[in-house]
Motif scaffolding. Structure first.
Motif, PDB file in Angstrom:
ATOM      1  N   LEU A  61       0.873  -1.128  -0.009  1.00  0.00           N
ATOM      2  CA  LEU A  61      -0.157  -0.064   0.055  1.00  0.00           C
ATOM      3  C   LEU A  61       0.978   1.146  -0.026  1.00  0.00           C
ATOM      4  N   TYR A  64       0.314   5.373   0.777  1.00  0.00           N
ATOM      5  CA  TYR A  64      -0.612   6.155   1.469  1.00  0.00           C
ATOM      6  C   TYR A  64      -0.066   7.572   1.045  1.00  0.00           C
ATOM      7  N   PHE A  65      -1.171   8.327   0.072  1.00  0.00           N
ATOM      8  CA  PHE A  65      -0.624   9.422  -0.284  1.00  0.00           C
ATOM      9  C   PHE A  65      -1.598  10.411   0.740  1.00  0.00           C
ATOM     10  N   SER A  66      -1.793  11.771   0.492  1.00  0.00           N
ATOM     11  CA  SER A  66      -2.407  12.517   1.363  1.00  0.00           C
ATOM     12  C   SER A  66      -3.844  12.251   1.461  1.00  0.00           C
ATOM     13  N   ASN A  67      -4.283  12.017   0.128  1.00  0.00           N
ATOM     14  CA  ASN A  67      -5.826  11.954  -0.034  1.00  0.00           C
ATOM     15  C   ASN A  67      -6.050  10.584  -0.642  1.00  0.00           C
ATOM     16  N   ASP A  68      -5.290   9.630  -0.586  1.00  0.00           N
ATOM     17  CA  ASP A  68      -5.756   8.320  -1.396  1.00  0.00           C
ATOM     18  C   ASP A  68      -4.805   7.018  -0.611  1.00  0.00           C
ATOM     19  N   ALA A  69      -5.344   6.051  -0.572  1.00  0.00           N
ATOM     20  CA  ALA A  69      -4.467   4.826  -0.316  1.00  0.00           C
ATOM     21  C   ALA A  69      -4.627   3.998  -1.516  1.00  0.00           C
ATOM     22  N   GLN A 114      -3.545   0.566  -3.342  1.00  0.00           N
ATOM     23  CA  GLN A 114      -2.999  -0.885  -3.213  1.00  0.00           C
ATOM     24  C   GLN A 114      -2.245  -1.054  -4.478  1.00  0.00           C
ATOM     25  N   THR A 167      -0.581  -2.604   7.164  1.00  0.00           N
ATOM     26  CA  THR A 167      -1.981  -2.469   7.554  1.00  0.00           C
ATOM     27  C   THR A 167      -2.483  -3.871   7.707  1.00  0.00           C
ATOM     28  N   LEU A 207       0.221  -7.169   4.072  1.00  0.00           N
ATOM     29  CA  LEU A 207      -0.177  -5.888   3.242  1.00  0.00           C
ATOM     30  C   LEU A 207       0.956  -4.757   3.784  1.00  0.00           C
ATOM     31  N   ASP A 227       3.024  -1.122   4.234  1.00  0.00           N
ATOM     32  CA  ASP A 227       2.861   0.122   3.718  1.00  0.00           C
ATOM     33  C   ASP A 227       4.092   0.531   3.529  1.00  0.00           C
ATOM     34  N   ARG A 267      -3.077   1.253 -11.865  1.00  0.00           N
ATOM     35  CA  ARG A 267      -2.368   1.785 -10.453  1.00  0.00           C
ATOM     36  C   ARG A 267      -1.176   2.578 -10.954  1.00  0.00           C
ATOM     37  N   ARG A 283      -2.614   6.027 -10.928  1.00  0.00           N
ATOM     38  CA  ARG A 283      -3.156   6.551  -9.644  1.00  0.00           C
ATOM     39  C   ARG A 283      -2.096   6.966  -8.760  1.00  0.00           C
TER      40      ARG A 283
END
Lengths: 276, 575
Positions: free
Chosen positions: A44, A46-51, A53, A91, A95, A97, A126, A129
């Motif tokens: 995963l 983790y960006f500021s407004n989206d996770a 995968q 996570t 999985l 991070d 992906r 994104r």
């Protein structure tokens, strides 16, 4: 500065090519490569407004017992100290991070599909994104290791394109390689683009660091792509639209990456860049 | 047109930007409705498949049904949804405390499907954790769609959770309390209103779609002061059972993980065991709501010994389902185990003291449920409000409070971490707002580094250095290699007094001769807790940050304290 590039290592001949490309990129711009050898087929970001995968295909988990030593050999071949990334947080047990605290990330054109698809000029959802949310540029390598000897910035005048131009100048400064700018005249004339970079305070570095600025009429897009040297690193801005939006509106990035086999360095809408 | 646009802009600013309460209420309601719909969909589909499979349960081959369900569930999760294993609730808590409630979109449906396959086929698990996961992911993705900030996103995660729990149990207050007590871990005024509204929205969705299908019928119980003492004893029993349940679940998962078999083989094995137990003791199968209703209404017909065995059979079946690859939650199993424990306790009480005038066994089933929920989740308020709401047993509030508080306290003595938190605590990821660990984890090491440091060369003569320190306020000077730019060591002003007082040495020594090469350093990869530990162990007030042999800057305790206070104010303020 201590710029870091994260590379997801794939222990296959194709993975070797992309890793060599990452190592070459780092060596040229004086950055540090960090290899991540995945132990599970997903991770995963983790960006500021989206996770996001990232589901890796099984080739990423090929021969896990030889992956580290193979990566070390490639590090040594390029004269770089081997450095590996180990995820600290999970996570779920399978999985991990992966930190997004890097300056560059190397991605193949698609991280979730078999490498056989890559030749078809397909950028996976992906990767789109990642580009859309990343605060760092994404290096999309050519399928075969290909040292680049110049930098080509595709400058269309948008905010993303300005970020890409700044990045191109930065890479030119760090590597000492010549920089060319390519602009497709869509609605504006040449003077508009020159004024734009003047307004942004980039006129001086552009004059100092660029070798040439090429302008093409809208109809000559393919000619422009052909004129880009085969051994040049292409730097461009992209919005990271989804596939549906791309099908409806069209995507320059998709067109470019499916036409040229050069290494691409892409800045997304959340990427910010300064020359300092 | 421009006036209209301007008017709209002013209205938008006034409604949503000046104060985000209205925005959170509207978005929270949407999250509550969507998660309510998800919960209703799961409940209806489970009911249909359980009814459809019921006639086949008495056949000898029926023991394979839970195995087939667990197989399909594990294959779906692993190969299609590609979700990491886990019960769901700890994952939501982790996302809230570590990443501002960011959850993947796929989580909004993947657990619903996998738990439907597991529970529908007879696996011993509950649908509540999957709907919590789904509701939270829906809330998180609504926040993402609206580009909300971290605080607002966390509130919407709570809204999704509350809507899901409220919908599945038709219990809005329990939904609100669960979201705040277990998921968010902080009672803030700004959170409570949107979450309460989302809970009501979730419950209303359930009422509107399936008004006739209340999980448990309301019952009236005559509970008096005579029941308080037995309640105290029951609380101790439920605390013990809670600890046994938690430990069995954990051990089962650990044993399963050590086996070299793929997940689907483990799931089949676990499913076969559950199916075999289910042939002899059907109470262990599925979510068990039907049996709970029987126990509450006093129509449960099993004898005291069989019921006693059923408590441990249900614990074992749940551990075999969830630990070995099935999907689902522990909420419903807690209710079944709790009501069985309550029934056993009541029967024993009547055997020991036949003339005691205590309440009916249904009341003790309710007390048992509260005791187990409070003991396993260590969430006493959730236990109390859930049971009061789903059974309408308001006259039982006093003994419920007694059982709930004692059970959660006693189980906390034996097992300090609840089932949901244990894994996170072991990984050092249980970061509740306002706690030391959370504040330190929220501080980014790069914002703590002071980079404006004058670097000096190892080849510099001491006299040149004296000229530099005359005009500098630095107490530390990083020494850098001229050629490679690598960090070599540190010159501390406090350590060079003897050279300063001897002008004869000024032209005779180089900085490379007097620098300290043993100074501990940290890198950007270290987290702040590690940095503080290193500083404490070595008695340092300031520590250099070195990344790939290059000097990046210094971190000082003063700077850490400054940012720590600022972060603490942000996390504990009303907003």
């Amino acid at each position: 500065m201590n710029y870091k590039l994260l590379h997801i290592f794939r222990n296959t001949p194709f993975g070797r090519e992309t890793f060599l490309q990452s190592l070459y990129f780092c060596k040229t711009i004086n950055a540090f490569p960090l290899a991540y050898i995945p132990r599970s087929d997903k991770f995963l970001l983790y960006f500021s407004n989206d996770a996001v995968q990232v589901d890796l295909d099984h080739s990423y988990l090929t021969s896990p017992d030889t992956a580290k030593s193979n990566a070390e050999k490639l590090f040594e071949e390029m004269g770089t100290k081997p450095m590996f990334y180990e995820p600290k947080n999970f996570t779920a047990s399978s999985l991990p991070d992966i930190s997004t605290n890097f300056d560059y990330l190397c991605c193949p054109r698609s991280v979730s599909d078999m490498s056989s698809k890559i030749g078809l000029g397909h950028i996976g959802p992906r990767v789109r994104r990642i580009i859309k949310h990343a605060t760092f540029p994404v290096l999309i390598t050519s399928p075969v290791f290909k040292p680049w000897k110049s930098i080509s910035v595709f400058f269309g005048g948008s905010k993303n394109a300005l970020t890409a131009l700044t990045l191109g100048l930065k890479i030119a400064l760090a590597s000492g390689l010549p920089l060319d700018i390519y602009t497709l005249l869509e609605k504006q004339d040449e003077a508009y683009y020159r004024e734009l970079i003047e307004k942004e305070g980039l006129d001086e570095p552009v004059t100092q660091l660029s070798r040439q600025w090429f302008f093409y009429e809208k109809a000559h897009f393919d000619t422009m792509l052909y004129d880009v040297p085969h051994n040049s690193l292409i730097v461009l801005g992209a919005y990271g639209h989804g596939i549906i939006k791309d099908l409806l509106l069209g995507s320059k990035m998709e067109q470019i990456q499916s036409t040229v086999m050069n290494n691409l360095l892409i800045t997304g809408p959340h990427c910010s860049m300064s020359l300092q | 047109m421009s006036t209209l646009k301007k008017g709209y802009s002013i209205l938008y600013q006034w409604l949503f930007h000046r104060d985000d309460r209205l925005l959170l209420i509207i978005a929270g309601s949407v999250a509550g409705i969507c998660s309510g719909l998800a919960a209703v969909a799961l409940r209806l589909s489970l009911q249909t498949v359980l009814e459809w499979l019921h006639p086949f349960r008495h056949y000898g081959w029926a023991f394979v049904l839970p195995a087939v369900g667990a197989l399909l569930s594990s294959l779906y999760l692993e190969k299609i949804a590609r979700e990491g294993a886990g019960h769901g609730v700890p994952e939501v808590i982790y996302a809230v405390s570590r990443y501002g409630g960011l959850l993947r979109f796929r989580s909004s449906y993947s657990r619903l499907i996998s738990s439907f396959l597991t529970i529908g086929s007879g696996g011993s698990a509950g649908p509540e954790a999957p709907v919590v996961m789904s509701g939270s992911a829906i809330g998180s993705n609504i926040a993402k769609f609206l580009s909300l900030n971290e605080r607002q996103r966390i509130t919407l995660v709570g809204c999704g959770t509350a809507g899901a729990i409220a919908s599945i149990f038709n219990a809005p207050i329990a939904g609100l309390v669960f979201a705040i007590e277990v998921i968010l871990g902080e009672w803030k005024f700004v959170n409570i209103i949107p979450i309460a509204i989302a809970a009501v929205a979730g419950a209303e969705v359930s009422q509107a779609i399936i008004p006739e299908q209340v999980i448990f019928n309301h019952q009236t119980f005559q509970v008096g002061l005579l029941d308080i003492l037995p309640s105290l004893c029951l609380a101790l029993v439920t605390a013990l059972v809670s600890v046994v349940f938690t430990k069995t679940l954990q051990q089962s998962g650990k044993i399963a993980r050590t086996s070299s078999f793929p997940l689907w083989v483990r799931a089949v094995f676990g499913g076969c065991i559950v199916g075999t137990i289910g042939i002899f003791m059907p109470v262990v199968l599925g979510e068990g709501y039907h049996f709970i209703q029987e126990m509450i209404s006093g129509t449960f017909s099993l004898g005291v010994f069989i019921t006693f065995v059923a408590v441990f059979a249900k614990i074992f079946a749940t551990a075999m389902t969830l630990g070995w690859g099935g999907s689902g939650g522990i909420f419903a199993p807690c209710l079944v185990i709790g009501s069985l424990t309550g029934i056993v306790f009541h029967k024993f009480l009547l055997i020991l003291l036949p003339s005691v005038g205590c309440a009916r066994e249904g009341a003790y089933a309710l007390l048992g449920m509260t005791g187990i929920i409070s003991g396993v989740m260590q969430a006493p308020l959730t236990g109390i409000f859930l049971i009061v709401e789903i059974t309408g047993g308001y006259e039982m509030t006093l003994p419920l409070i007694v059982v709930s508080s004692i059970s959660s306290t006693m189980s906390h003595y034996i097992e300090p971490a609840s089932f949901y938190f244990k894994d996170l605590i072991e990984r050092g990821q249980f970061l509740r707002p306002g706690t030391d660990a959370r504040i330190l984890s929220d501080l980014n090491i790069s914002e703590l580094i002071e980079t404006r440091y004058t670097k000096v060369s190892g080849n510099m003569v001491f006299r040149e250095f004296i000229e530099i320190i005359k005009t500098s306020r630095q107490n530390f000077f990083p020494v850098i290699d001229d050629r490679t730019n690598e960090y070599k060591g540190m010159v501390k002003i406090s350590a060079i007094r003897k050279y300063v007082l001897d002008p004869g040495m000024y032209d005779m020594i180089f900085l490379s001769q007097i620098m300290d090469t043993e100074v501990m350093t940290v890198s950007l990869e270290n987290d702040l807790q590690e940095v503080l530990e290193i500083m404490d162990i070595n008695g340092m007030e300031t520590i250099p940050v070195v990344e790939h042999d290059r000097f990046v800057g210094m971190i000082s305790k003063t700077r850490i304290l400054d940012l720590y206070r600022r972060e603490l104010i942000v996390q504990t303020s009303a907003h």
